[in-house]
Design a protein around this motif. Structure first.
Motif, PDB file in Angstrom:
ATOM      1  N   PRO A   1      26.360   5.687  12.128  1.00 57.62           N
ATOM      2  CA  PRO A   1      26.118   6.820  11.234  1.00 57.62           C
ATOM      3  C   PRO A   1      24.936   6.559  10.311  1.00 57.62           C
ATOM      4  O   PRO A   1      24.784   5.465   9.776  1.00 57.62           O
ATOM      5  N   GLY A   2      24.108   7.575  10.149  1.00 60.79           N
ATOM      6  CA  GLY A   2      22.889   7.437   9.374  1.00 60.79           C
ATOM      7  C   GLY A   2      21.694   6.977  10.172  1.00 60.79           C
ATOM      8  O   GLY A   2      20.565   6.996   9.653  1.00 60.79           O
ATOM      9  N   GLY A   3      21.902   6.580  11.409  1.00 58.20           N
ATOM     10  CA  GLY A   3      20.819   6.120  12.251  1.00 58.20           C
ATOM     11  C   GLY A   3      20.053   7.260  12.888  1.00 58.20           C
ATOM     12  O   GLY A   3      20.306   8.438  12.631  1.00 58.20           O
ATOM     13  N   SER A   4      19.117   6.885  13.761  1.00 57.14           N
ATOM     14  CA  SER A   4      18.232   7.850  14.391  1.00 57.14           C
ATOM     15  C   SER A   4      18.123   7.602  15.882  1.00 57.14           C
ATOM     16  O   SER A   4      18.253   6.471  16.355  1.00 57.14           O
ATOM     17  N   LEU A   5      17.878   8.667  16.615  1.00 63.11           N
ATOM     18  CA  LEU A   5      17.569   8.622  18.032  1.00 63.11           C
ATOM     19  C   LEU A   5      16.539   9.691  18.329  1.00 63.11           C
ATOM     20  O   LEU A   5      16.467  10.706  17.629  1.00 63.11           O
TER      21      LEU A   5
ATOM     22  N   LEU B   1      23.947  25.753  21.020  1.00 61.41           N
ATOM     23  CA  LEU B   1      22.508  25.592  20.906  1.00 61.41           C
ATOM     24  C   LEU B   1      22.186  24.744  19.688  1.00 61.41           C
ATOM     25  O   LEU B   1      22.637  25.040  18.581  1.00 61.41           O
ATOM     26  N   VAL B   2      21.382  23.709  19.889  1.00 64.57           N
ATOM     27  CA  VAL B   2      20.995  22.810  18.816  1.00 64.57           C
ATOM     28  C   VAL B   2      19.625  23.171  18.265  1.00 64.57           C
ATOM     29  O   VAL B   2      19.441  23.290  17.052  1.00 64.57           O
ATOM     30  N   ALA B   3      18.646  23.324  19.143  1.00 69.57           N
ATOM     31  CA  ALA B   3      17.282  23.597  18.719  1.00 69.57           C
ATOM     32  C   ALA B   3      16.522  24.257  19.850  1.00 69.57           C
ATOM     33  O   ALA B   3      16.760  23.970  21.021  1.00 69.57           O
ATOM     34  N   ALA B   4      15.597  25.143  19.491  1.00 71.58           N
ATOM     35  CA  ALA B   4      14.769  25.838  20.463  1.00 71.58           C
ATOM     36  C   ALA B   4      13.344  25.908  19.957  1.00 71.58           C
ATOM     37  O   ALA B   4      13.104  26.017  18.750  1.00 71.58           O
TER      38      ALA B   4
ATOM     39  N   ASP C   1      22.623  25.512  12.163  1.00 69.07           N
ATOM     40  CA  ASP C   1      22.789  25.197  10.745  1.00 69.07           C
ATOM     41  C   ASP C   1      23.262  23.758  10.530  1.00 69.07           C
ATOM     42  O   ASP C   1      22.891  23.121   9.538  1.00 69.07           O
ATOM     43  N   SER C   2      24.049  23.246  11.446  1.00 71.70           N
ATOM     44  CA  SER C   2      24.611  21.921  11.292  1.00 71.70           C
ATOM     45  C   SER C   2      23.580  20.803  11.398  1.00 71.70           C
ATOM     46  O   SER C   2      23.860  19.673  10.988  1.00 71.70           O
ATOM     47  N   VAL C   3      22.393  21.090  11.938  1.00 76.32           N
ATOM     48  CA  VAL C   3      21.386  20.048  12.125  1.00 76.32           C
ATOM     49  C   VAL C   3      20.114  20.301  11.342  1.00 76.32           C
ATOM     50  O   VAL C   3      19.207  19.460  11.369  1.00 76.32           O
ATOM     51  N   LYS C   4      20.011  21.417  10.643  1.00 73.69           N
ATOM     52  CA  LYS C   4      18.806  21.711   9.876  1.00 73.69           C
ATOM     53  C   LYS C   4      18.539  20.631   8.842  1.00 73.69           C
ATOM     54  O   LYS C   4      19.438  20.190   8.141  1.00 73.69           O
ATOM     55  N   GLY C   5      17.295  20.212   8.776  1.00 75.47           N
ATOM     56  CA  GLY C   5      16.906  19.159   7.862  1.00 75.47           C
ATOM     57  C   GLY C   5      17.075  17.764   8.407  1.00 75.47           C
ATOM     58  O   GLY C   5      16.583  16.807   7.797  1.00 75.47           O
ATOM     59  N   ARG C   6      17.759  17.625   9.540  1.00 77.50           N
ATOM     60  CA  ARG C   6      17.991  16.315  10.140  1.00 77.50           C
ATOM     61  C   ARG C   6      17.338  16.169  11.511  1.00 77.50           C
ATOM     62  O   ARG C   6      16.887  15.079  11.856  1.00 77.50           O
ATOM     63  N   PHE C   7      17.307  17.252  12.284  1.00 74.59           N
ATOM     64  CA  PHE C   7      16.753  17.218  13.631  1.00 74.59           C
ATOM     65  C   PHE C   7      15.416  17.946  13.657  1.00 74.59           C
ATOM     66  O   PHE C   7      15.216  18.936  12.938  1.00 74.59           O
TER      67      PHE C   7
ATOM     68  N   GLN D   1      14.031  14.742  17.817  1.00 73.88           N
ATOM     69  CA  GLN D   1      14.166  13.649  16.870  1.00 73.88           C
ATOM     70  C   GLN D   1      15.394  13.899  16.019  1.00 73.88           C
ATOM     71  O   GLN D   1      15.483  14.918  15.338  1.00 73.88           O
ATOM     72  N   MET D   2      16.333  12.979  16.055  1.00 75.76           N
ATOM     73  CA  MET D   2      17.602  13.122  15.359  1.00 75.76           C
ATOM     74  C   MET D   2      17.709  12.034  14.304  1.00 75.76           C
ATOM     75  O   MET D   2      17.772  10.849  14.637  1.00 75.76           O
ATOM     76  N   ASN D   3      17.728  12.435  13.053  1.00 69.70           N
ATOM     77  CA  ASN D   3      17.847  11.521  11.932  1.00 69.70           C
ATOM     78  C   ASN D   3      19.150  11.769  11.188  1.00 69.70           C
ATOM     79  O   ASN D   3      19.766  12.821  11.319  1.00 69.70           O
TER      80      ASN D   3
END
Length: 122
Positions: free
Chosen positions: A14-18, A47-50, A61-67, A81-83
């Motif tokens: 948790p907190g890592g990146s891929l 849908l995660v990102a497009a 909404d769950s990934v905004k600001g992180r992905f 990019q997933m942070n």
């Protein structure tokens, strides 16, 4: 025939990146849009990102600001990019592409990658 090959998944704290990659290969005129879905065990695919060819992006909404989604048009590759990863990000991630395969109308097709597992340990 068009193929989408994914890579970059794995196990992360948790907190890592891929960073996920999805490369399109084959014969086609253009890629109109690329993006990412994910599916957690027992859950529906979301849908995660497009990213459209016009440069507009959309995120869950769950990934905004992180992905962050990005594209390399030379390599015909889309990245995710997933942070600041969270356990709830654990899922199989599938890339997709809307690809124009012919010169005329009705030549745009949706293609899917094979999926790559992302596991965020608690």
């Amino acid at each position: 025939q068009v193929q989408l090959v994914e890579s970059g998944g794995g196990l992360v704290q948790p907190g890592g990146s891929l960073r996920l990659s999805c490369a399109a290969s084959g014969s086609f005129f253009s890629i109109n849009a690329m993006g990412w879905y994910r599916q957690a065990p027992g859950e529906q695919r979301e849908l995660v990102a497009a990213d459209t060819s016009g440069g507009t992006t959309n995120y869950a909404d769950s990934v905004k600001g992180r992905f962050t989604i990005s594209r390399d048009n030379v390599k015909n590759t889309v990245y995710l990019q997933m942070n600041s990863l969270k356990p709830e990000d654990t899922a199989v991630y599938y890339c997709y592409a809307l690809i124009r395969v012919g010169a005329g109308a009705l030549t745009t097709r949706r293609y899917w990658g094979q999926g790559t597992q992302v596991t965020v340990s608690s």
